[in-house]
Design a protein around this motif. Structure first.
Motif, mmCIF file in Angstrom:
data_model
loop_
_atom_site.group_PDB
_atom_site.id
_atom_site.type_symbol
_atom_site.label_atom_id
_atom_site.label_comp_id
_atom_site.label_asym_id
_atom_site.label_seq_id
_atom_site.Cartn_x
_atom_site.Cartn_y
_atom_site.Cartn_z
ATOM 1 N N TYR A 166 -1.816 -2.537 -5.810
ATOM 2 C CA TYR A 166 -0.925 -1.374 -5.730
ATOM 3 C C TYR A 166 0.297 -1.473 -6.637
ATOM 4 O O TYR A 166 1.215 -0.664 -6.532
ATOM 5 N N ASP A 201 -2.196 3.606 -6.869
ATOM 6 C CA ASP A 201 -3.328 3.423 -5.958
ATOM 7 C C ASP A 201 -4.506 2.835 -6.711
ATOM 8 O O ASP A 201 -5.391 3.546 -7.171
ATOM 9 N N THR A 212 0.759 4.164 -2.778
ATOM 10 C CA THR A 212 -0.141 5.284 -2.458
ATOM 11 C C THR A 212 0.485 6.413 -1.666
ATOM 12 O O THR A 212 -0.146 7.458 -1.508
ATOM 13 N N ASP A 234 0.838 -1.201 0.000
ATOM 14 C CA ASP A 234 0.000 0.000 0.000
ATOM 15 C C ASP A 234 0.872 1.250 0.000
ATOM 16 O O ASP A 234 0.659 2.190 -0.775
#
Length: 585
Positions: free
Chosen positions: A558, A562, A486, A482
């Protein structure tokens, strides 16, 4: 364990449970509580509005009408009978495969085509027979047969040492240069290297050797080149199971020596399983629309379809349909609460909400602002609805486990909110000690554990609660994937520094170096995952598989950025290929 779960439910909540789904609009039936909320809201003294941040999230790209229109004709007795015919023909192929290498290659194809689950007994029997009596015929062969043997045996938790690869080294201790003339063997060694454990340096060397030389291959083309490119992007061990099956069907159709029986079986099975997915998504979409939370809490991302994709990535087998439905609702609640903690809620409000969840007491609701009351009541009732089904079917009270998981999740979110409000940058270790919980991996896996259909044994529950290593490693990979995808966008919105920034701040390095460090941490965590699979025998195999598939799903989501917050790119294509569009037969 206390089994008197009924006393924990509001009477009206039990009275309204429908026979078909544990997830229903939570606010209905709570008339007294709803009136108390309205009275409390009207009695509040007018105060200056709280300044709110906005995540500027995209609205959902999937309309309710589109989801409800999803239909498949790949269901019914005609297709079920054809599947059974193809399964029987595939069993004969496996029985008649000439020698252990041919059997291993056929097993690998069945698994990667997504139909290995249909032949679990046959595959286990063949692997055991090879392991017990014919392994020398494979391990004394070329690098392809030895590496394939090692990978498949490791996948199925047989004790096999990587020392069988040592004979492919030269007198200097390096892998022989001549291996580069065998791209299939090089590729097999590359895939095998991702099944290493801590301390198995020969597999680390194999990974470095094969990665380098596969990238330097110049003379390959066609299907082999396609397979090499696919592997170098991600090894199969790290790939989302269902998406890999969809890719492999297309690849296998063009593969030299393709078995048409296996191809037909894989295509038809994919389409029939997809029809189940469509039915489940229609059902959970009706629940979400009736709940109305997306309209009431418009600050949060509405990602129901993407949440269903995640639930499918975690547990893809048709028999886990109920688990997928509940997980989809859970993931949408997690998304809503996450946006509350990361963006919308004030610190004072978040402390009240965390306390309410920690107490798990409906009477605390009047202290919350209206948007939090709505969220808490919906969350509270949906959790009890899911728990009621487990109580009804297994006589097991799981509310203490679910409520504790929610409390831990909210406490972790509050820690990050405090870091943000005080402009504090934690060390990487400090960040990860909190972030493996705030990413939601534990709450997802604890729910999954109880939703897999069979009543868990006391031994497995004790293992789940006393040994968190598998859940922690799985969740950390989820967290770091993640962050890699992101963190730039989240920092621009206004969020706590992520692992990359924590490492940059702590060590004083560039973002590029920090990213490479995080990728190295992910690789080390996968080794721990491999070790957990071999040692945590008290846990059900289906749960261990889910614990592996959670980080695989995160890798998929991912890989290009994102894929959850911005769902109209690669994620949309994945949904279309796995849920919407059947394979042409």
């Amino acid at each position: 364990m206390a089994l008197n779960l009924l006393s924990q439910f509001p009477t009206c909540s039990l009275a309204r449970l429908p026979p078909l789904s544990p997830m229903i609009p939570a606010a209905r039936g709570h008339g007294n509580m709803a009136r108390k909320i309205r009275r409390s809201a009207s009695a509040q003294i007018s105060e200056p509005p709280t300044l709110r941040r906005s995540g500027n999230y995209q609205p959902t790209i999937w309309s309710y009408d589109f989801i409800q229109s999803l239909k498949s004709h790949y269901k019914g007795e005609v297709y079920a009978e054809r599947i059974e015919e193809l399964k029987e023909a595939a069993r004969r192929c496996l029985e008649e495969a000439d020698g252990p290498l041919a059997q291993l290659e056929l097993i690998d194809d069945l698994q990667r085509l997504g139909v290995g689950r249909l032949f679990e007994k046959e595959i286990d029997g063949k692997l055991k027979a090879i392991y017990m009596g014919e392994k020398e015929m494979v391990t004394e062969g070329d690098i392809h047969s030895t590496a394939l043997y090692f990978r498949l045996l490791r996948e199925h938790v047989f004790e096999v040492s990587p020392e069988i690869l040592r004979r492919f080294k030269d007198e200097t201790g390096s892998f022989r240069a001549g291996l580069c003339d065998d791209p299939i063997g090089l590729l097999s060694l590359y895939e095998a290297s991702y099944h290493g454990l801590d301390g198995e340096t020969i597999l680390d060397e194999a990974k470095a050797f094969t990665s380098k030389h596969l990238r330097e291959l110049k003379h390959i083309q066609g299907n082999i080149a396609m397979q090499v490119d696919h592997a170098l992007e991600l090894p199969v061990h790290w790939r989302m199971t269902r998406l890999e099956a969809r890719w492999y069907v297309d690849f296998y159709e063009k593969k030299e020596g393709m078995n048409p029986i296996l191809l037909q079986l894989a295509k038809l099975d994919f389409n029939m399983v997809q029809s189940n997915y469509q039915r489940e998504l229609r059902k959970v979409s009706r629940w979400w629309d009736n709940l109305g939370l997306a309209k009431k809490l418009s600050f949060a991302r509405d990602r129901l379809v993407e949440d269903y994709l995640w639930s499918m990535g975690i547990v893809f087998e048709p028999r886990f349909g109920h688990c997928r439905e509940v997980l989809t609702g859970l993931l949408q609640f997690i998304t809503t609460v996450d946006d509350m903690y990361d963006v919308y809620g004030s610190l004072d409000e978040l402390e009240l909400f965390t306390d309410a969840v920690d107490r798990w007491d409906i009477n605390t609701i009047e202290r919350l602002p209206e948007y939090m009351r709505i969220c808490f009541l919906a969350l509270y009732n949906s959790t009890h609805d899911a728990a009621y089904v487990i109580l009804r079917e297994h006589g097991l009270d799981i509310i203490p486990y679910l409520s504790k998981a929610w409390a831990n999740y909210c406490k972790a979110g509050l820690v990050e909110a405090k870091w943000y409000n005080s402009s504090y940058t934690p060390t990487l270790k400090e960040y990860l000690n909190n972030a493996w919980i705030s990413i939601s991996g534990p709450i997802v896996l604890i729910h999954t554990f109880f939703l897999l259909g069979q009543k868990p044994s006391k031994e497995s529950i004790d293992c789940l609660t006393n040994d968190q290593n598998l859940i922690r490693s799985s969740s950390l990979i989820f967290r770091l994937n993640d962050d890699l995808g992101t963190s730039t966008d989240e920092l621009a919105r206004g969020d706590v520094p992520k692992s990359i920034q924590c490492y940059m701040h702590e060590v004083g390095v560039s973002e590029e170096i920090a990213r490479e460090h995080i990728k190295g941490v992910i690789s080390d965590l996968w080794k721990k995952m491999n070790q957990h699979r071999a040692t945590l025998s008290a846990l059900p195999k289906s749960f261990i598989a889910a614990a592996f598939d959670l980080p695989r799903m995160s890798t998929c989501a991912y890989l290009y950025g994102d894929g959850f917050g911005v769902p109209d790119r690669e994620t949309k294509d994945i949904v279309m290929s796995l849920v919407v569009e059947p394979i042409r037969l």
